[in-house]
Design a protein around this motif. Sequence first.
Motif, short mmCIF file in Angstrom:
data_model
loop_
_atom_site.label_atom_id
_atom_site.label_comp_id
_atom_site.label_asym_id
_atom_site.label_seq_id
_atom_site.Cartn_x
_atom_site.Cartn_y
_atom_site.Cartn_z
N THR A 1 -0.14 9.62 2.29
CA THR A 1 -0.56 8.26 2.61
C THR A 1 0.64 7.33 2.69
O THR A 1 0.73 6.47 3.59
CB THR A 1 -1.55 7.74 1.56
OG1 THR A 1 -2.70 8.59 1.53
CG2 THR A 1 -1.98 6.31 1.87
N ALA A 2 1.59 7.50 1.77
CA ALA A 2 2.80 6.68 1.78
C ALA A 2 3.58 6.88 3.08
O ALA A 2 4.09 5.92 3.67
CB ALA A 2 3.68 7.02 0.58
N GLU B 1 3.52 5.62 -5.95
CA GLU B 1 3.37 5.64 -7.41
C GLU B 1 2.29 6.62 -7.86
O GLU B 1 2.36 7.17 -8.96
CB GLU B 1 3.05 4.23 -7.90
CG GLU B 1 4.22 3.26 -7.77
CD GLU B 1 3.84 1.83 -8.09
OE1 GLU B 1 2.64 1.59 -8.35
OE2 GLU B 1 4.73 0.96 -8.08
N LYS B 2 1.32 6.85 -6.98
CA LYS B 2 0.25 7.81 -7.29
C LYS B 2 0.58 9.22 -6.79
O LYS B 2 -0.26 10.11 -6.82
CB LYS B 2 -1.06 7.34 -6.66
CG LYS B 2 -1.58 6.02 -7.21
CD LYS B 2 -2.84 5.58 -6.48
CE LYS B 2 -3.35 4.25 -7.01
NZ LYS B 2 -4.56 3.79 -6.27
N PHE B 3 1.83 9.38 -6.28
CA PHE B 3 2.30 10.66 -5.73
C PHE B 3 1.48 11.11 -4.51
O PHE B 3 1.42 12.30 -4.21
CB PHE B 3 2.28 11.76 -6.82
CG PHE B 3 3.12 11.42 -8.00
CD1 PHE B 3 4.51 11.52 -7.95
CD2 PHE B 3 2.54 10.99 -9.19
CE1 PHE B 3 5.29 11.20 -9.04
CE2 PHE B 3 3.32 10.66 -10.30
CZ PHE B 3 4.70 10.77 -10.23
N LYS C 1 0.83 -1.21 0.00
CA LYS C 1 0.00 0.00 0.00
C LYS C 1 0.87 1.26 0.00
O LYS C 1 0.51 2.27 -0.61
CB LYS C 1 -0.93 -0.01 1.22
CG LYS C 1 -2.03 -1.06 1.14
CD LYS C 1 -2.95 -1.00 2.34
CE LYS C 1 -4.02 -2.09 2.28
NZ LYS C 1 -4.92 -1.93 1.11
N MET C 2 2.00 1.20 0.68
CA MET C 2 2.91 2.35 0.69
C MET C 2 3.48 2.61 -0.71
O MET C 2 3.52 3.76 -1.16
CB MET C 2 4.07 2.08 1.67
CG MET C 2 5.08 3.21 1.77
SD MET C 2 6.42 2.86 2.94
CE MET C 2 7.27 1.52 2.07
N LEU C 3 3.88 1.53 -1.40
CA LEU C 3 4.41 1.67 -2.76
C LEU C 3 3.35 2.17 -3.73
O LEU C 3 3.62 3.01 -4.60
CB LEU C 3 4.98 0.33 -3.23
CG LEU C 3 6.23 -0.17 -2.50
CD1 LEU C 3 6.61 -1.57 -2.96
CD2 LEU C 3 7.39 0.79 -2.72
N GLN C 4 2.13 1.65 -3.59
CA GLN C 4 1.04 2.09 -4.46
C GLN C 4 0.74 3.58 -4.27
O GLN C 4 0.52 4.31 -5.25
CB GLN C 4 -0.22 1.27 -4.18
CG GLN C 4 -0.12 -0.18 -4.62
CD GLN C 4 -1.34 -0.99 -4.24
OE1 GLN C 4 -2.25 -0.50 -3.56
NE2 GLN C 4 -1.38 -2.25 -4.66
#
Length: 267
Positions: free
Chosen positions: A129-130, A123-125, A117-120
Motif C-alpha cells: 500500500t505504501a 508504519e504498519k509494514f 497514508k503512505m507513512l501510515q
Amino acid sequence: MKNPQAYTYIVINSDEKVPKIEVTNDLILKKDFLYFGPFINKSTVEKAILSLKKFNKILCMNPIKKNALCLNYSLGLCNGICQGHPTAVAQYNNSIKNIIALLNGTDRSMLEDMKEKMLQASEKFDFETASKYRDYLESINFIINKEKVIEFTEANKIIAVAEFLNDYSFKFFLIKGNKVLYSKKYSITSIKKLSSFIEKDILTCLKNVDSNESFKISKDEIDEAQIIYSYLKSSTSRHLIIPDHWLNPENHSLDREIKKLLMGDES
C-alpha cells in the motif's frame, strides 16, 4: 519530439453535471473546458490522472448511467456515482474541484493526505500500500512541476541571475522565457562600481528587446525551460525579476536591486 501526438493535455469539461477528466493529444479549445499542459510524456500524465481518480474514488466506469453500480464500485475505486445518488454526485464534483485546485497549484492538501497514508502504511509494514501511494505521488508531482515550469516560462519575464564561482568572480545572465539573452563573467571588485557596470550592460542588452512580447512554449522547448527553471531554483544561483519601469535610465531601482542581488539580499 517531431511527432505531434507527443503533445499531451489534461482536459476537464466543467460545463457538465458530471465533469470528466481526460488526457488528449487533440487540443480543441472550448469555453467551458479547463486545460492543463502541454506535456510530452503521455503515459506519465495518464498514470497521474489515474492515480488521482483512484485516490478520490472517482474511477467510475459508468458515471452517466443511473441505478447501475459499476465493477469499480465493488473494488473501492468508485464512490457510487453510477447509482445516481445526490450525495455521491456531490462528492464526485467536490473531488473534481479539489483536483482542479491541485493542478492549479492553489491547494496541495491532497498530496499531504497521500503522504500521510503512505507513512501510515509503512508504519504498519504494509509496504504494498505504501508503494502504491508513493507511485501516486511521483506521477502527480511530475505533472504539477511541469505545469509550474510552463507557467513560469510563459510569463516571459526578464530575469537577472548571478552565480558565484568563488570569492573573486561570478557569472551573470539575463534570461527571458527559455532564452539566455546575455552572459558574462565578472570579477568582484567594488559592489558599488560593479553594479553600475552591470546596469549599463543590462540596459544595452535590453535596448531592442520587447518586454511585452507574448510567448507560448512549444513541446520542443519544454526541456530547455525545465533546465532554466531548475537552475533558477538551485541553491547555487540568485535571481531577480526585472520589471519594465526599472529599464528607464532615470530610474535608479535597477542599480539598487543589482547591489542587493550581489550581496545576497535578493527579494
